[in-house]
Every structure is written in structure tokens, then in C-alpha cells.
Write a protein that holds these residues in place. Structure first.
Motif, PDB file in Angstrom:
ATOM      1  N   SER A  85      -0.825  -4.741  -3.915  1.00 57.36           N
ATOM      2  CA  SER A  85      -1.302  -5.611  -2.844  1.00 57.36           C
ATOM      3  C   SER A  85      -1.448  -7.051  -3.327  1.00 57.36           C
ATOM      4  N   ALA A  86      -0.999  -7.989  -2.510  1.00 55.79           N
ATOM      5  CA  ALA A  86      -1.165  -9.403  -2.833  1.00 55.79           C
ATOM      6  C   ALA A  86      -2.640  -9.794  -2.893  1.00 55.79           C
ATOM      7  N   HIS A  87      -3.479  -9.042  -2.188  1.00 54.78           N
ATOM      8  CA  HIS A  87      -4.905  -9.373  -2.128  1.00 54.78           C
ATOM      9  C   HIS A  87      -5.730  -8.592  -3.143  1.00 54.78           C
ATOM     10  N   ARG A  88      -5.388  -7.330  -3.369  1.00 59.80           N
ATOM     11  CA  ARG A  88      -6.173  -6.497  -4.277  1.00 59.80           C
ATOM     12  C   ARG A  88      -5.673  -6.544  -5.721  1.00 59.80           C
ATOM     13  N   LYS A  89      -4.378  -6.845  -5.909  1.00 63.74           N
ATOM     14  CA  LYS A  89      -3.802  -6.897  -7.257  1.00 63.74           C
ATOM     15  C   LYS A  89      -2.910  -8.126  -7.415  1.00 63.74           C
ATOM     16  N   PRO A  90      -3.460  -9.319  -7.176  1.00 66.49           N
ATOM     17  CA  PRO A  90      -2.616 -10.517  -7.197  1.00 66.49           C
ATOM     18  C   PRO A  90      -1.945 -10.781  -8.546  1.00 66.49           C
TER      19      PRO A  90
ATOM     20  N   SER B 224       0.833  -1.193   0.000  1.00 65.62           N
ATOM     21  CA  SER B 224       0.000   0.000   0.000  1.00 65.62           C
ATOM     22  C   SER B 224       0.873   1.250   0.000  1.00 65.62           C
ATOM     23  N   ASP B 225       0.328   2.334  -0.542  1.00 63.40           N
ATOM     24  CA  ASP B 225       1.026   3.626  -0.475  1.00 63.40           C
ATOM     25  C   ASP B 225       1.279   4.032   0.971  1.00 63.40           C
TER      26      ASP B 225
ATOM     27  N   ALA C 277      -2.323  -9.059   7.414  1.00 63.84           N
ATOM     28  CA  ALA C 277      -2.143 -10.458   6.991  1.00 63.84           C
ATOM     29  C   ALA C 277      -0.755 -10.651   6.384  1.00 63.84           C
ATOM     30  N   ALA C 278      -0.218  -9.612   5.775  1.00 58.92           N
ATOM     31  CA  ALA C 278       1.183  -9.560   5.322  1.00 58.92           C
ATOM     32  C   ALA C 278       1.585 -10.718   4.422  1.00 58.92           C
ATOM     33  N   HIS C 279       0.758 -11.050   3.470  1.00 58.58           N
ATOM     34  CA  HIS C 279       1.041 -12.159   2.566  1.00 58.58           C
ATOM     35  C   HIS C 279       1.940 -11.780   1.396  1.00 58.58           C
ATOM     36  N   LEU C 280       2.217 -10.518   1.209  1.00 62.95           N
ATOM     37  CA  LEU C 280       2.931 -10.065   0.015  1.00 62.95           C
ATOM     38  C   LEU C 280       4.274 -10.767  -0.183  1.00 62.95           C
ATOM     39  N   GLY C 281       5.105 -10.817   0.838  1.00 63.44           N
ATOM     40  CA  GLY C 281       6.421 -11.436   0.703  1.00 63.44           C
ATOM     41  C   GLY C 281       6.338 -12.898   0.324  1.00 63.44           C
TER      42      GLY C 281
END
Length: 155
Positions: free
Chosen positions: A43-48, A16-17, A73-77
Motif C-alpha cells: 500500500s502507498a499509505h501503509r507501506k510507502p 491490498s490482497d 484514494a488510489a494513490h499507488l500508481g
């Protein structure tokens, strides 16, 4: 690996910004080391799909280490690590809900086979230093930057 880094060799991605202010310490440290980087907000959730494409093409673009910052939730990494053979350093963002503990625990509980390195909550500067240390395993110039940095801290 060539040590002549004109193009980005570190990829920084954040969910996120709103993560940008905390990640400025990472970018500042990379600037001080004269290590080029690129920055992506997705975002991993909004723009997978966008995250998938960015991570999967990172190696082709010359990226050698990825730093991924996310909160809650921090799934990005983990998602990034699933799509690249490159090392991924995660930065858990401080959150209003649990102070970042939620982010930290999410990042350090990766499943077997999809590892990420994890620094402290809002540990953006350490993520940059660790990225340059990783680059230094194949580049004497990067290794020397870390040696000089550590020597300056001891003074």
C-alpha cells in the motif's frame, strides 16, 4: 530491448490482497501472451517505503512496464510513477463506497510531469494488453502477439 523475456518485464503492484481477484485477469492475459511478470502487494499509505524501494529498483530488475491497481484514494500508481522512469498503467478498483469512481478520478487527475495511463474500473485485462502493446514498441515479438490477438478477436 531484447525480446527474449525469461525474467519479468512487467511489474504488477496492488495496494491490498483484496485486489488480487480483480487482477487475476491481468495475470491470466500476460500468461496467455507468455510475458513474464512479478507481483507485489504494498500500500502507498501503509507501506510507502516498500513501494518506493520496489518502484525505484524496477528498471534495474528488468521491468519495462508497471501495472498498479488500487482503490479508494488510489494513490499507488502515482506514487510508483514518481519513483520510476518506466510507464505506469493504473487499474482503478471497484469500491463499495462509490463503485470505483473514486479510484478512477484519483488516477486520472495526476499532476503535470507525473503521468499514468489509466484503464477502466477493474480493467485488469486491458492493462495487460496495453502493457504488451507498450513492450511492442521496442520488440517485434510482443508486437506480433498483439497483432495475433487482435486478429483472433475479429474471427
Amino acid at each position: 530491448m531484447s525480446c527474449d523475456h525469461k525474467n519479468p518485464v512487467v511489474g504488477i503492484i496492488m495496494g491490498s490482497d483484496s485486489d488480487m481477484p480483480a487482477m487475476e485477469a491481468c495475470m491470466k492475459q500476460l500468461d496467455e501472451f507468455h510475458v513474464p511478470y512479478e507481483v507485489k502487494v504494498a500500500s502507498a499509505h501503509r507501506k510507502p517505503l516498500e513501494v518506493h524501494e520496489w518502484a525505484e529498483s524496477a528498471e534495474e530488475r528488468g521491468i519495462r512496464v508497471i501495472i498498479a491497481a488500487a482503490g479508494k484514494a488510489a494513490h499507488l500508481g502515482g506514487v510508483v510513477a514518481a519513483y520510476t522512469p518506466l510507464p505506469v498503467i493504473t487499474v482503478p478498483m471497484k469500491t463499495s463506497d462509490l463503485g470505483g469512481l473514486d479510484s478512477l478520478l484519483s488516477m486520472v487527475q495526476m499532476p503535470s510531469g507525473v503521468p499514468v495511463a489509466c484503464v477502466a474500473i477493474n480493467g485488469a485485462k486491458n492493462a495487460a494488453i496495453l502493457a504488451v502493446q507498450m513492450l511492442g514498441t521496442g520488440c517485434e515479438g510482443a508486437r506480433q502477439k498483439i497483432k495475433d490477438f487482435k486478429a483472433s478477436m475479429a474471427q
